[in-house]
Design a protein around this motif. Sequence first.
Motif, PDB file in Angstrom:
ATOM      1  N   GLU A   6       0.831  -1.213   0.000  1.00 33.18           N
ATOM      2  CA  GLU A   6       0.000   0.000   0.000  1.00 33.18           C
ATOM      3  C   GLU A   6       0.863   1.259   0.000  1.00 33.18           C
ATOM      4  N   ILE A   7       1.938   1.238   0.771  1.00 28.24           N
ATOM      5  CA  ILE A   7       2.847   2.387   0.822  1.00 28.24           C
ATOM      6  C   ILE A   7       3.489   2.601  -0.544  1.00 28.24           C
ATOM      7  N   LEU A   8       4.000   1.533  -1.141  1.00 27.51           N
ATOM      8  CA  LEU A   8       4.616   1.638  -2.472  1.00 27.51           C
ATOM      9  C   LEU A   8       3.615   2.120  -3.511  1.00 27.51           C
ATOM     10  N   ASP A   9       2.403   1.584  -3.473  1.00 25.20           N
ATOM     11  CA  ASP A   9       1.378   1.997  -4.432  1.00 25.20           C
ATOM     12  C   ASP A   9       1.007   3.466  -4.261  1.00 25.20           C
ATOM     13  N   ASP A  10       0.880   3.920  -3.023  1.00 26.14           N
ATOM     14  CA  ASP A  10       0.574   5.341  -2.784  1.00 26.14           C
ATOM     15  C   ASP A  10       1.683   6.233  -3.330  1.00 26.14           C
ATOM     16  N   PHE A  11       2.916   5.880  -3.021  1.00 26.68           N
ATOM     17  CA  PHE A  11       4.045   6.662  -3.499  1.00 26.68           C
ATOM     18  C   PHE A  11       4.120   6.617  -5.029  1.00 26.68           C
ATOM     19  N   ALA A  69      13.920   8.566 -16.403  1.00 28.99           N
ATOM     20  CA  ALA A  69      14.292   9.617 -15.458  1.00 28.99           C
ATOM     21  C   ALA A  69      13.847   9.250 -14.038  1.00 28.99           C
ATOM     22  N   ILE A  70      12.631   8.736 -13.913  1.00 35.72           N
ATOM     23  CA  ILE A  70      12.147   8.319 -12.589  1.00 35.72           C
ATOM     24  C   ILE A  70      12.988   7.150 -12.085  1.00 35.72           C
ATOM     25  N   PHE A  71      13.293   6.198 -12.965  1.00 36.52           N
ATOM     26  CA  PHE A  71      14.162   5.064 -12.619  1.00 36.52           C
ATOM     27  C   PHE A  71      15.495   5.576 -12.072  1.00 36.52           C
ATOM     28  N   ASN A  72      16.135   6.476 -12.801  1.00 38.80           N
ATOM     29  CA  ASN A  72      17.448   6.979 -12.393  1.00 38.80           C
ATOM     30  C   ASN A  72      17.378   7.809 -11.112  1.00 38.80           C
ATOM     31  N   PHE A  73      16.294   8.538 -10.919  1.00 39.46           N
ATOM     32  CA  PHE A  73      16.120   9.294  -9.680  1.00 39.46           C
ATOM     33  C   PHE A  73      16.026   8.339  -8.488  1.00 39.46           C
ATOM     34  N   LEU A  74      15.221   7.296  -8.617  1.00 37.25           N
ATOM     35  CA  LEU A  74      15.068   6.334  -7.531  1.00 37.25           C
ATOM     36  C   LEU A  74      16.352   5.531  -7.290  1.00 37.25           C
ATOM     37  N   LYS A  75      17.156   5.407  -8.327  1.00 33.15           N
ATOM     38  CA  LYS A  75      18.444   4.717  -8.221  1.00 33.15           C
ATOM     39  C   LYS A  75      19.349   5.408  -7.193  1.00 33.15           C
ATOM     40  N   ILE A  76      19.231   6.711  -7.077  1.00 26.99           N
ATOM     41  CA  ILE A  76      19.997   7.467  -6.076  1.00 26.99           C
ATOM     42  C   ILE A  76      19.748   6.890  -4.685  1.00 26.99           C
ATOM     43  N   LEU A 103      13.420  -0.753  -5.875  1.00 30.68           N
ATOM     44  CA  LEU A 103      12.554   0.429  -5.921  1.00 30.68           C
ATOM     45  C   LEU A 103      12.641   1.141  -7.265  1.00 30.68           C
ATOM     46  N   LYS A 104      13.858   1.259  -7.798  1.00 32.24           N
ATOM     47  CA  LYS A 104      14.036   2.005  -9.045  1.00 32.24           C
ATOM     48  C   LYS A 104      13.260   1.412 -10.217  1.00 32.24           C
ATOM     49  N   ALA A 105      13.010   0.114 -10.180  1.00 30.83           N
ATOM     50  CA  ALA A 105      12.321  -0.537 -11.297  1.00 30.83           C
ATOM     51  C   ALA A 105      10.805  -0.492 -11.166  1.00 30.83           C
ATOM     52  N   GLU A 106      10.297  -0.126 -10.001  1.00 26.52           N
ATOM     53  CA  GLU A 106       8.844  -0.127  -9.777  1.00 26.52           C
ATOM     54  C   GLU A 106       8.061   0.650 -10.847  1.00 26.52           C
ATOM     55  N   PRO A 107       8.556   1.779 -11.344  1.00 26.35           N
ATOM     56  CA  PRO A 107       7.768   2.498 -12.352  1.00 26.35           C
ATOM     57  C   PRO A 107       7.691   1.789 -13.699  1.00 26.35           C
ATOM     58  N   ILE A 108       8.738   1.057 -14.078  1.00 24.87           N
ATOM     59  CA  ILE A 108       8.846   0.620 -15.474  1.00 24.87           C
ATOM     60  C   ILE A 108       8.660  -0.873 -15.701  1.00 24.87           C
ATOM     61  N   ILE A 109       8.565  -1.670 -14.653  1.00 27.94           N
ATOM     62  CA  ILE A 109       8.393  -3.111 -14.842  1.00 27.94           C
ATOM     63  C   ILE A 109       6.989  -3.416 -15.367  1.00 27.94           C
ATOM     64  N   ASP A 110       6.797  -4.637 -15.842  1.00 32.87           N
ATOM     65  CA  ASP A 110       5.457  -5.065 -16.236  1.00 32.87           C
ATOM     66  C   ASP A 110       4.532  -4.927 -15.037  1.00 32.87           C
ATOM     67  N   ASN A 111       3.393  -4.331 -15.251  1.00 32.17           N
ATOM     68  CA  ASN A 111       2.420  -4.056 -14.198  1.00 32.17           C
ATOM     69  C   ASN A 111       2.998  -3.130 -13.121  1.00 32.17           C
ATOM     70  N   GLY A 112       3.933  -2.281 -13.528  1.00 27.22           N
ATOM     71  CA  GLY A 112       4.541  -1.317 -12.616  1.00 27.22           C
ATOM     72  C   GLY A 112       3.702  -0.059 -12.504  1.00 27.22           C
ATOM     73  N   TRP A 113       4.260   0.942 -11.882  1.00 24.94           N
ATOM     74  CA  TRP A 113       3.511   2.170 -11.584  1.00 24.94           C
ATOM     75  C   TRP A 113       2.986   2.856 -12.835  1.00 24.94           C
ATOM     76  N   ILE A 114       3.811   2.964 -13.866  1.00 29.00           N
ATOM     77  CA  ILE A 114       3.357   3.653 -15.085  1.00 29.00           C
ATOM     78  C   ILE A 114       2.178   2.894 -15.686  1.00 29.00           C
ATOM     79  N   GLU A 115       2.333   1.609 -15.817  1.00 21.23           N
ATOM     80  CA  GLU A 115       1.271   0.792 -16.410  1.00 21.23           C
ATOM     81  C   GLU A 115      -0.024   0.854 -15.594  1.00 21.23           C
TER      82      GLU A 115
END
Length: 126
Positions: A6-11, A69-76, A103-115
């Motif tokens: 839930e925390i990850l999904d909210d973020f 860009a979001i991936f690389n930001f989270l990579k920090i 964490l960095k991959a959460e936006p771009i993986i299959d069924n990730g945040w963007i999707e």
Amino acid sequence: MKNNKEILDDFGQKAINIVFDPAIKNLLSLKSKENPPVIFKDYVALFQKMNDQDFSVLKKYLQESMGNAIFNFLKIFEENEQFKIVYEENGQQVDLNKTSEMLKAEPIIDNGWIERFSEFSKDNNI
């Protein structure tokens, strides 16, 4: 307190709705003449001259670039322990980096945040 998912999904939803989607909306407004952001006024004529296929390629490029860009930001936060993204509720804190294997991959993986959270996720097969 919310569980880790839930925390990850909210973020993730906030990250996509506040960072990713507005970038795509700005690009679309430049093509459609719908109140383009003033700072982009120099691009309006250029984008309006583009045919639909070329504009679609540009949009897909922007979607991929924003995801990277979001991936690389989270990579920090993943690669530097001194930087933290902390969720806090009722005095309890959770390091978001510890709620996800990558964490960095959460936006771009299959069924990730963007999707899951972007209003543009169905566009261009992302």
